[in-house]
Structures are given as C-alpha cells and as structure tokens.
Design a protein around this motif. Sequence first.
Motif, PDB file in Angstrom:
ATOM      1  N   GLU A 187       8.413   4.681   6.568  1.00 11.13           N
ATOM      2  CA  GLU A 187       7.855   3.612   5.746  1.00 11.13           C
ATOM      3  C   GLU A 187       7.648   4.106   4.322  1.00 11.13           C
ATOM      4  O   GLU A 187       7.238   5.250   4.115  1.00 11.13           O
ATOM      5  CB  GLU A 187       6.515   3.128   6.309  1.00 11.13           C
ATOM      6  N   VAL A 188       7.940   3.235   3.356  1.00 12.90           N
ATOM      7  CA  VAL A 188       7.654   3.529   1.962  1.00 12.90           C
ATOM      8  C   VAL A 188       6.661   2.481   1.460  1.00 12.90           C
ATOM      9  O   VAL A 188       6.854   1.287   1.669  1.00 12.90           O
ATOM     10  CB  VAL A 188       8.936   3.547   1.095  1.00 12.90           C
ATOM     11  N   GLU A 189       5.583   2.948   0.858  1.00 14.67           N
ATOM     12  CA  GLU A 189       4.574   2.073   0.278  1.00 14.67           C
ATOM     13  C   GLU A 189       4.584   2.260  -1.234  1.00 14.67           C
ATOM     14  O   GLU A 189       4.723   3.382  -1.726  1.00 14.67           O
ATOM     15  CB  GLU A 189       3.190   2.391   0.846  1.00 14.67           C
ATOM     16  N   TYR A 190       4.399   1.159  -1.966  1.00 13.87           N
ATOM     17  CA  TYR A 190       4.433   1.230  -3.426  1.00 13.87           C
ATOM     18  C   TYR A 190       3.681   0.041  -4.011  1.00 13.87           C
ATOM     19  O   TYR A 190       3.324  -0.910  -3.297  1.00 13.87           O
ATOM     20  CB  TYR A 190       5.876   1.248  -3.936  1.00 13.87           C
ATOM     21  N   LYS A 191       3.449   0.104  -5.323  1.00 13.63           N
ATOM     22  CA  LYS A 191       2.766  -0.979  -6.021  1.00 13.63           C
ATOM     23  C   LYS A 191       3.637  -1.495  -7.158  1.00 13.63           C
ATOM     24  O   LYS A 191       4.173  -0.705  -7.952  1.00 13.63           O
ATOM     25  CB  LYS A 191       1.421  -0.499  -6.577  1.00 13.63           C
TER      26      LYS A 191
END
Length: 428
Positions: free
Chosen positions: A253-257
């Motif tokens: 999983e990749v999380e970003y804003k």
Amino acid sequence: MISAKKTIAMVFAVASLLLLATAAVSAADGPAVMITDYKVEPEVLMPGDTGTIIVTIKNMDTQSSETETTTTTTTCYTSSTTTTSTVNAEIESIRLSSRSRDIGWLQEGFQRSEYFNVGALGPGESITIAIPIKAAAYTSEGTYFPEVCIEVDNGDNVRFPIPVKVESSSVEILEKDVPSEISLSESKEIAMVVANSRPNSVSGVKVLVKAKTEELEFTPECIFIGNLAPYEKRDVNFSLTPLSPGNKDIQFEVEYKNGVNSHRNALKSAIFVRSNADVRLILVDAPKSVLKGEVAKVDFDVANGMPKDVKAVSVVPVSNGEGRERILPLEYFIGDMEAGDVFSASFDVDTRELSAGENRIAFKLAFRDIDTDRIYETAGYEVRIEVKEPQKDALPAMSMSFVALPVILLSVVAVVWVRVKHRRKMVA
C-alpha cells in the motif's frame, strides 16, 4: 454715501452668513479594486478533494480623493477651509460563483458560502483572502473556472475567473523485482517502485506491506518517502523472510496527501514458498543394524544449492532426551560455503546406551544468510539404526564344538586304523 436701504440689506445678508455655513464636497470616481494574484492549493485537485483558492485583492486607485471646503463669513471678513481625504474601497462581500456544482465553496460549520463586511482598503493597499473549495466526487477531469465575486460599496464590483484543474491520476505502487517463489530457508530483497503520475507534487508518501505475520516477515514494515515531485518515481526495498511453506498473499500500500487530502493505493501480489531447503543434508552411509556396544558411523554430505554463499554452516545431532554424549562430535562445524559447494560431515554413534530395536537419531543443519545474517535451521534428518543384542548361546555352542572335535578325530583315526589292519590280514 450708501443709502439706508442698502445698509439694511447688507446687515441682513451678513447676519444670514453668520447663521449659515455652507460645505462643498467634490469627489472623483469610485476606487478601482482588482485581483492582482491568485493561487490554487493543491495545484491539481482529485475528484472529491478539498482545496483553497488564495486571492490577493488590491485597491489600485492611488489618486482618488474627496475634497471638502467650508466657507465662513462674518461682518468683517469671509474665510474658507478645504479638507482633502483619500477614498477607501469599502468591500461588502466576497463569494464564489460557478456555473456548475463541480467546484463550489466548501461549506462547513454554519454553512457559510461567502465573506461579509470584509473591510476597507486604502489606496494601494491589498489583502489576501483564502476561499475554501471542494471538487465534487463526480467531477470529471478538466479545468473549471469558478468566479471570485467582490462587491464594493463605493466602487465597481469585480468578477474574476480562477482556473481550477481536476485530474484523477494517482500515486501508484508497482512491482520491480518480486520473486514468484522462494525457499523456506532463505531471505530475499523485494524491490518496488512508487510512481507519482500526477501533474503536481504530493507529500507524506509512505509504503506499507501487509501479510500474515505467522507466514511472512518483512523488514522494514513501512518505508517513509516524503515528497514526490510531478511524475517522479522512487525505488523502495523490503527484505522478505518466509516462515511457513505454501502460497502466500502479499499486499503493498502507498499512502500520500494531495494538499490536505489523504489518499491510498494498493497492489496485491503472491509468492510461493518452497518447503525444501536449498542447503541440505544428504545421507551417504549408515549401518542398518549393529550389535549393542558397537560404534555406528554415520556419514553425510552437506550441499549448498542456493545461488549465493552461506556462512556458519554446522551439523548438530538432535537430543532425544537420553543425552547427546553417545554421539561424537557434538557439533560438526563446516563454516562458510560458496554456492554449489559440497562438504562431508561424519558422526560416531555409541550404541551402548541405546535400547535394542530400531533407534531414530536426528541431525539438523544450521547456517546464516550472508545478506541478512539471519539463522536458519532445517528440520531434523532422521537416521534409523537397528541395535541387536549379542546371542547368549554363542559361547556354549563354541565350547561344545571344541569338546566334540577330539572325539571326532579319535573316531576317524580308529576307523582308518581298522581298515588298514583289515587290508594287512587279507594280504597275508
């Protein structure tokens, strides 16, 4: 001489001037308000994102002024006072107008949709206003032009379109080097690629890996990247250690804003864990049976079938609760092994303490991974040796043989002697 009528008229005129004061006000046109700068954060929204339009509003009129003249007349003289003051721009309200509902004012709290009584701007003065916006979840990709509307009490109103871009592209996580299978006795590096396919930068990027902890072990479990520029990509590496054989599911999983908006993207993968060890024990020779008290010799080959070197290789007998002192050596240490190496290991098993019948003796192989320094141990390799008790009647039987032997010899001699004597009589 001045006549009496003219004198009376002048007196009344002076009295009237003393009682009244007249004020003349001259004013130029209203102040010119303009939007001199704007910015949209984030630069490109995703459908459903919230953002901010930041505008700089300036009173461009530096010359407009109001002039007030006050004239006072007495019986002796007449005087006038002129006062000049600048004209401020009185901003009544600021709102956002859009032809569609794709981009609108973000309504929170008490559902405000505009700013009221913003204040006054003097000539040349400016103010920065932040307008909260939201892109609807159904918004299509494209550029939208919501208008910032400024109402000025003493001047012309302003309508200024602001371009707001919406794009649904995301930050993706891709496989770079993920093995389709791995041995239970090894660790491997897994390489992933994090790619920002958006036309604007993103922040707070981190990559997580999820799998059943009793089946797979990842080091580390999370990697923080930080910011990614538009269309930038970054490699990340994890160390994978299998803990049980079979097919294993993995999720990255990749999380970003994007601005203040949190997003995530996932990639599912799988890997097959082989149960056979690539560094293994191979039995070369062991007796099937021995008499109790004899020493049984067990010979092994140790083979490194891995594509890389291993270190601290050793073969150790596994205790079965009866003590390990009957097997020597207690540990057969080999050391480092290159890929493809084969070494020998031998053990002497003292059978004096073993019970009669089939005995199972286990040996295990231990080594360290050269990359991760992790210790691996193979399952115990069992060697079966049958221990037999010596026969108790073997010695009496042997003694009887020695006793009977002279008797047999005497019997043979007697038979021979009788036959010889008989022949002599016949000849005589």
